[in-house]
Design an enzyme around this catalytic site. Sequence first.
Site, PDB file in Angstrom:
ATOM      1  N   LYS A  85     -12.417  -0.769   0.732  1.00  0.00           N
ATOM      2  CA  LYS A  85     -11.589   0.507   0.015  1.00  0.00           C
ATOM      3  C   LYS A  85     -11.949   0.504  -1.624  1.00  0.00           C
ATOM      4  O   LYS A  85     -13.272   1.000  -1.018  1.00  0.00           O
ATOM      5  CB  LYS A  85      -9.593  -0.509  -0.416  1.00  0.00           C
ATOM      6  N   SER A 112       1.013  -1.376  -0.141  1.00  0.00           N
ATOM      7  CA  SER A 112      -0.157  -0.077   0.089  1.00  0.00           C
ATOM      8  C   SER A 112       0.617   1.016  -0.125  1.00  0.00           C
ATOM      9  O   SER A 112       0.473   2.251  -0.538  1.00  0.00           O
ATOM     10  CB  SER A 112      -1.028  -0.197   1.212  1.00  0.00           C
ATOM     11  N   HIS A 165      -5.952  -4.105  -1.218  1.00  0.00           N
ATOM     12  CA  HIS A 165      -5.378  -3.215  -2.581  1.00  0.00           C
ATOM     13  C   HIS A 165      -5.350  -3.652  -3.641  1.00  0.00           C
ATOM     14  O   HIS A 165      -5.335  -2.771  -5.102  1.00  0.00           O
ATOM     15  CB  HIS A 165      -4.182  -2.000  -2.347  1.00  0.00           C
TER      16      HIS A 165
HETATM   17  C1  LIG Z   1      -6.422  -2.067   4.170  1.00  0.00           C
HETATM   18  C2  LIG Z   1      -5.752  -2.951   4.926  1.00  0.00           C
HETATM   19  C3  LIG Z   1      -6.308  -3.653   5.681  1.00  0.00           C
HETATM   20  C4  LIG Z   1      -7.626  -3.422   6.598  1.00  0.00           C
HETATM   21  O1  LIG Z   1      -8.755  -3.332   6.086  1.00  0.00           O
HETATM   22  P1  LIG Z   1     -10.044  -2.983   6.706  1.00  0.00           P
HETATM   23  O2  LIG Z   1     -11.200  -3.700   6.342  1.00  0.00           O
HETATM   24  O3  LIG Z   1     -10.050  -1.986   6.710  1.00  0.00           O
HETATM   25  O4  LIG Z   1      -9.828  -3.786   8.319  1.00  0.00           O
HETATM   26  C5  LIG Z   1      -5.613  -5.119   5.681  1.00  0.00           C
HETATM   27  N1  LIG Z   1      -5.133  -5.751   5.016  1.00  0.00           N
HETATM   28  C6  LIG Z   1      -4.386  -4.686   4.170  1.00  0.00           C
HETATM   29  C7  LIG Z   1      -3.069  -4.988   3.141  1.00  0.00           C
HETATM   30  C8  LIG Z   1      -4.633  -3.178   3.962  1.00  0.00           C
HETATM   31  O5  LIG Z   1      -4.042  -2.621   2.809  1.00  0.00           O
END
Ligand SMILES: *Cc1c(COP(=O)(O)O)cnc(C)c1O
Length: 395
Positions: free
Chosen positions: A242, A183, A211
């Site tokens: 996301k 990310s 992502h």
């Molecule tokens: C954003 C993210 C999460 C967390 O996701 P949420 O649904 O906001 O809890 C988990 N793993 C990765 C790789 C992320 O980028």
Amino acid sequence: MAVPMKFLSEELDAMKQAGLYGTIRTLESPQGAWVHIDGKKYLNLCSNNYLGLCNDPRLVAKVKEYTDKYGVGPGAVRTIAGTMSPHIELEKKLAAFKGAEAAIVIQSGFCANLTVIPTLAGGADDLIFSDSLNHASIIDACRLSKAKVIRYEHSDMADLAKKLEENSAVKGRKLLITDGVFSMDGDIAKLPEIVDLCEKNGVIVAVDDAHGEGVLGRGGRGIVDHFNLHGRVDVEIGTMSKAFGVMGGMAAGSTVLVDYLRQKARPNLFSSALTIPDVAANLASVEILQESETLVKKLWSNGDFLKKELKAMGFDTAHSETPITPVIIGEASDAKVFSAKLFERGVFATAIVFPTVPRGTARIRAMVSAAHSEDDLRFAVEQFASVGREMGIIS
Ligand SMILES: *Cc1c(COP(=O)(O)O)cnc(C)c1O
């Protein structure tokens, strides 16, 4: 304050002194290309709202329809109070979308890692191979497991091969976990090589596609589809917070895997399910993605445009392969000043500093969305140029 609690203010003060105390802005509008903060409009380059679905009327309508019919709360954990049919409907839709046999819906992406990792590799004899840049939720999930965690250098396949070889005699279960898209840099895991190595070494492959969900692959079907690795990745972990624009996590894979997680994973046994509004909105997101690739294509063309323009002006956008656009500034203090100057000019783009990224690589991470127009992105580029020249970062 009572003496035993004094550490709270002491540590917060130390963070403020070190410039590591984060300001959390309050948004007075929905998430979107522009947001309202303190009564003013700002171009939003912070959110993971990749496809602009956070405030899509089709999601809102579905929420109204489902809450009228099913109410709001799930009542208790699914294994005790029963599961509600919208959750099952969403699981079927997600599995079909991802080309997997089955899927389980989890409370969040963070929770999805806590669901999968300690459940599949939790014993003291087990091993977990983990990329050194994996997300915090993966690191925490590994901590909840009794397994030995073996970190390999970021996307370094020679290092991974060496570590697999060194541990070939270990008898316990072995699991590899990697972010699909990293990310902070926007690079993509070398999943085909990882799968080859894991198949040779009898290692379960799990990928956290947070992502990549709604971003990579045909119509946003994710990293497994992007690399055409269907049937060769044991567990696809994902989030609906996301690109899907809502909240919720998932794990997809074989029917027996999903059955096992339902029966054994502690977040499924001891924490209640997603609410009906979340489930309904996510159903609408999957339907939108299944119907058309338009939003995913717009996201990529917006990402390509912003990267090309920033690079042409002399900014260092590192080695992103996705719409995530890091603009490397260097020192944390400079990145914070850069972000503050962008904010004065109407652009909301947070500085990302140590410990989220290594020291000396502090950055502004520009997150484009399908909701941005070309004019929006031109406005962003102009403000980056103006701040970059003022600070002597570009000429
Ligand atoms: C954003 C993210 C999460 C967390 O996701 P949420 O649904 O906001 O809890 C988990 N793993 C990765 C790789 C992320 O980028």
